[in-house]
Design an enzyme around this catalytic site. Structure first.
Site, PDB file in Angstrom:
ATOM      1  N   ASN A  66      10.711   2.284   1.043  1.00  0.00           N
ATOM      2  CA  ASN A  66      10.240   1.403   2.101  1.00  0.00           C
ATOM      3  C   ASN A  66      10.505   0.086   1.652  1.00  0.00           C
ATOM      4  OD1 ASN A  66       8.896   3.207   3.741  1.00  0.00           O
ATOM      5  ND2 ASN A  66       6.814   3.088   2.985  1.00  0.00           N
ATOM      6  N   GLY A 106       0.756  -1.274   0.040  1.00  0.00           N
ATOM      7  CA  GLY A 106       0.013   0.150  -0.123  1.00  0.00           C
ATOM      8  C   GLY A 106       0.890   1.375   0.117  1.00  0.00           C
ATOM      9  N   ASP A 107       2.063   1.275   0.429  1.00  0.00           N
ATOM     10  CA  ASP A 107       3.044   2.405   0.214  1.00  0.00           C
ATOM     11  C   ASP A 107       4.394   2.026  -0.218  1.00  0.00           C
ATOM     12  OD1 ASP A 107       3.634   5.155   0.554  1.00  0.00           O
ATOM     13  OD2 ASP A 107       4.007   4.946   2.820  1.00  0.00           O
ATOM     14  N   LEU A 108       4.459   1.232  -1.195  1.00  0.00           N
ATOM     15  CA  LEU A 108       5.764   0.721  -1.668  1.00  0.00           C
ATOM     16  C   LEU A 108       6.449   1.440  -2.596  1.00  0.00           C
ATOM     17  CD1 LEU A 108       6.911  -2.338  -0.771  1.00  0.00           C
ATOM     18  CD2 LEU A 108       6.078  -3.059  -3.053  1.00  0.00           C
TER      19      LEU A 108
END
Length: 290
Positions: free
Chosen positions: A199, A193-195
């Site tokens: 991250n 979801g926030d790749l």
């Protein structure tokens, strides 16, 4: 930067853990970052803040959920401990990204997306991206409407003043036309979801994902996010992913659609400096419909 008290870390870890030293690593958003060495060996990574109950709980829940359904070797670190003030993970030594590690990451990401697929889009916990709330309302319907209502529209409202009327109207057109832009139907996948590349932590022979905004979502979202700010050996990651779990026709043309949400998040966090990229993504998403 507030000092991290070793007594608090020891209390959270329990089982007689003793902290030998704490190295402060700076800060990110509302929290501080630390490297903790334990008596007898072993190192930990700690995020700490006076009150981040929702954020740390969401991150811990997301990591555990990704690991629980992520195939034989999910690229997800263990959650050592968490409470409303701290999140504790293993310390993962970094290494230079290699083509072989990238290929392994592509395969493991495909397995994580596919293993134990969730029944709905969203998640059972309150969501956050950075320190902004995410609407994780579970929806068993189709992805396009969920994405438009739960991801695009809330951040369009947050960033409207920086996008200006023309920018707002472009994103509204994407929302209105989402069914035609979304491509073939896909079942929910366990997505990070926030790749973005920051991250993805490259360690010895593989990559691990951290700081998730995990939820049941569209698997193309994670691949689009990897491309947003450039990830090492991205072509190898994608090729290995596609070999393990073939992507639907037209996925490259849909990358701007999936990047639109994180770009709107950046407008909400950092202001008009991200307006032009957001507008470009909206235009490209609309153009993909032919």
């Amino acid at each position: 930067m507030a000092a991290l008290r070793r007594e608090r870390v020891e209390e959270l870890l329990g089982d007689g853990a003793r902290v030998a030293s704490i190295a402060d690593l700076g800060s990110s958003h509302a929290w501080t970052l630390h490297r903790v060495s334990l008596d007898g060996g072993g190192e930990l990574f700690v995020k700490a803040a006076p009150d981040q109950a929702g954020v740390f709980a969401a991150e811990a829940a997301g990591l555990r959920w990704l690991a629980a359904g992520g195939g034989a070797e999910p690229p997800v670190p263990e959650v050592v401990a968490a409470d409303e003030h701290m999140l504790v993970l293993p310390w993962l030594p970094t290494a230079a990204p290699t083509a072989r590690a990238a290929e392994r990451f592509g395969r493991e990401l495909a397995a994580m997306h596919a293993a134990s697929p969730p029944a709905a889009y969203g998640a059972s916990w309150e969501g956050f991206i950075a320190d902004l709330p995410l609407d994780n309302t579970l929806v068993e319907g189709a992805w396009p409407g969920w994405y438009a209502e739960r991801r695009l529209a809330p951040f369009l409202r947050r960033g409207a003043s920086d996008l200006g009327p023309d920018g707002v109207r472009l994103v509204e057109r994407v929302i209105e036309g989402i069914d035609a832009l979304a491509g073939p139907p896909e079942p929910p996948a366990r997505v990070h979801g926030d790749l973005w590349s920051g991250n993805v932590l490259w360690t010895d022979g593989r990559a691990m994902v951290i700081d998730p905004a995990a939820h049941g979502g569209h698997r193309e979202t994670d691949l689009a996010m990897l491309a947003l700010f450039g990830a090492p050996h991205l072509d190898r990651v994608v090729a290995a992913y596609d070999e393990a779990a073939a992507l639907a026709d037209g996925w490259r043309e849909r990358v701007p659609l999936h990047q639109l949400h994180p770009l709107l998040v950046h407008v909400a966090l950092f202001g008009a400096g991200y307006r032009s990229r957001t507008v470009e993504a909206a235009r490209a998403a609309l153009a993909s419909a032919g």
